[in-house]
Write a protein that holds these residues in place. Structure first.
Motif, PDB file in Angstrom:
ATOM      1  N   PHE A 229       0.853  -1.182   0.000  1.00 45.43           N
ATOM      2  CA  PHE A 229       0.000   0.000   0.000  1.00 45.43           C
ATOM      3  C   PHE A 229       0.893   1.238   0.000  1.00 45.43           C
ATOM      4  N   VAL A 230       0.943   1.911  -1.158  1.00 47.79           N
ATOM      5  CA  VAL A 230       1.857   3.032  -1.342  1.00 47.79           C
ATOM      6  C   VAL A 230       1.095   4.217  -1.916  1.00 47.79           C
ATOM      7  N   LEU A 273      -8.922  -2.216  -4.048  1.00 48.22           N
ATOM      8  CA  LEU A 273      -7.748  -1.403  -3.747  1.00 48.22           C
ATOM      9  C   LEU A 273      -6.547  -2.027  -4.449  1.00 48.22           C
ATOM     10  N   THR A 274      -5.996  -1.298  -5.422  1.00 51.46           N
ATOM     11  CA  THR A 274      -4.901  -1.844  -6.231  1.00 51.46           C
ATOM     12  C   THR A 274      -3.570  -1.201  -5.863  1.00 51.46           C
ATOM     13  N   ILE A 283      -4.385  -5.349  -3.691  1.00 51.03           N
ATOM     14  CA  ILE A 283      -3.689  -5.526  -2.420  1.00 51.03           C
ATOM     15  C   ILE A 283      -4.447  -6.539  -1.567  1.00 51.03           C
ATOM     16  N   ALA A 284      -3.716  -7.382  -0.830  1.00 52.67           N
ATOM     17  CA  ALA A 284      -4.344  -8.405   0.002  1.00 52.67           C
ATOM     18  C   ALA A 284      -3.691  -8.432   1.377  1.00 52.67           C
ATOM     19  N   LEU A 285      -4.431  -8.910   2.370  1.00 55.97           N
ATOM     20  CA  LEU A 285      -3.933  -9.116   3.726  1.00 55.97           C
ATOM     21  C   LEU A 285      -4.210 -10.563   4.112  1.00 55.97           C
ATOM     22  N   ASP A 286      -3.148 -11.317   4.368  1.00 55.20           N
ATOM     23  CA  ASP A 286      -3.282 -12.745   4.690  1.00 55.20           C
ATOM     24  C   ASP A 286      -4.070 -13.488   3.621  1.00 55.20           C
ATOM     25  N   GLN A 329     -12.762 -10.365   7.814  1.00 57.40           N
ATOM     26  CA  GLN A 329     -11.647 -10.533   6.875  1.00 57.40           C
ATOM     27  C   GLN A 329     -10.449  -9.658   7.220  1.00 57.40           C
ATOM     28  N   TRP A 330     -10.731  -8.400   7.626  1.00 69.74           N
ATOM     29  CA  TRP A 330      -9.641  -7.470   7.895  1.00 69.74           C
ATOM     30  C   TRP A 330      -9.895  -6.784   9.238  1.00 69.74           C
TER      31      TRP A 330
END
Length: 352
Positions: A229-230, A273-274, A283-286, A329-330
């Protein structure tokens, strides 16, 4: 996504109901009665436009009426039936072999008569507008009749195309910035098809393509750099919504070309969210990608500015709320619901 109805969704739809309650009554009682004189234009089978004068009069409980045009002269109508909302009658010009029939409605909020003239299976739509000053109202001695509100939407359907700037809106608690609060504004656009139930009230369906950019504040982004995430990351926010508009121009500023309104909408947003531009890796988390299809609501104010009878400019300020939060999920301290201000401008064209 979260089970049940989010409390803010309940509040949103309560506000939507209040908006309907506040806007509809003002316009729904604008008319007087069908009594008076009305003019309309009808296109004949050979393509000619014929202007018709309709006169309706009420004495006691009995209604009488007549039609007049250059083609048929003045002709009395028979079988005239008038209620608070419906009008029908039959007429037969001198020398005509068959009678013709009219069946239509009286719209009190618009103070307008519309319907169809039928002759042996052939029908022609006709819309009558009141002749100014022909209202029939009961007045006290010395009281002047109120001038009717002018018709601002002389059509039933309209299409609108707009450009939008989606300014960032952040809801931050204890100076903790979730990913959703690290946004900056970006451009979008939308298209709308509206149906006017009344001159001052419409329902619409809208498709929109919106987005947000990511903040360049590196001190806050450092918490999420390991996710990719930038500052180049993009929030895709595309959706479809159904809504209402209640116009206040004939209440607040009858003689102005500006026609302010209140609006509310609800629908579904497709978001993701890319890591960079639209279409790049999500973008992914776990292993759980930041994307989904969720409910969205919007509330706002705006105004249209009349250019002609069928064209208007439109300016709007809308609060958009996207229910992207999902604590299954998050973590909510990482990812929450998304907000934006949508500042839109465009043009509306009315038809039919």
């Amino acid at each position: 996504m979260p089970q049940g109805i989010h409390p803010r969704v309940c509040s949103a739809f309560i506000l939507l109901g209040l908006l309907v309650a506040l806007t509809v009554p003002f316009v729904a009682y604008a008319g007087t009665s069908p009594a008076g004189e009305w003019t309309g234009t009808m296109r004949t089978p050979d393509g000619q436009e014929v202007e018709i004068l309709l006169k309706l009069d009420k004495q006691g409980s009995a209604w009488t009426g007549s039609l007049e045009s250059e083609a048929i002269g003045e002709t009395a109508v028979t079988g005239l039936k008038v209620t608070d909302t419906r009008i029908s009658f039959t007429f037969k010009p001198e020398g005509a072999p068959f009678p013709a029939h009219f069946s239509g409605s009286y719209i009190a909020g618009d103070d307008r008569v519309t319907g169809t003239l039928s002759l042996r299976g052939n029908s022609r739509f006709i819309k009558f507008n009141r002749v100014p000053g022909s209202e029939t109202v009961v007045l006290a001695a010395g009281q002047e009749p109120a001038a009717p509100a002018r018709i601002r939407h002389d059509y039933k359907f309209a299409i609108t195309a707009r450009a939008s700037y989606w300014a960032a809106l952040h809801v931050v608690k204890d100076e903790h910035y979730t990913m959703n609060n690290l946004t900056v504004g970006d451009w979008g656009f939308d298209g709308t098809l509206s149906y006017f139930l009344l001159d001052g009230f419409n329902v619409f369906i809208r498709g929109y393509r919106g987005s947000q950019r990511t903040s360049s504040d590196q001190s806050k982004l450092d918490n999420y750099n390991d996710l990719g995430f930038v500052s180049q990351s993009t929030w895709k926010l595309d959706g479809v919504e159904f809504g209402i508009k209640g116009y206040l121009g004939n209440i607040m500023m009858r003689n102005s070309k500006f026609n302010p309104y209140l609006t509310a909408a609800g629908g579904v947003v497709q978001w993701e969210l890319t890591k960079a531009e639209r279409g790049t890796e999500v973008i992914a988390l776990d292993g759980k990608a930041f994307k989904g299809d969720d409910m969205a609501v919007a509330f706002g104010i705006g105004t249209e500015y009349e250019i002609s009878k069928s064209i208007a400019l439109e300016f709007e300020w809308l609060w958009r709320y996207f229910m992207t939060e999902d604590d299954t999920q998050w973590p909510t301290d990482t990812f929450s619901n998304t907000h934006a201000w949508a500042l839109s401008f465009g043009a509306t064209i009315g038809f039919f």
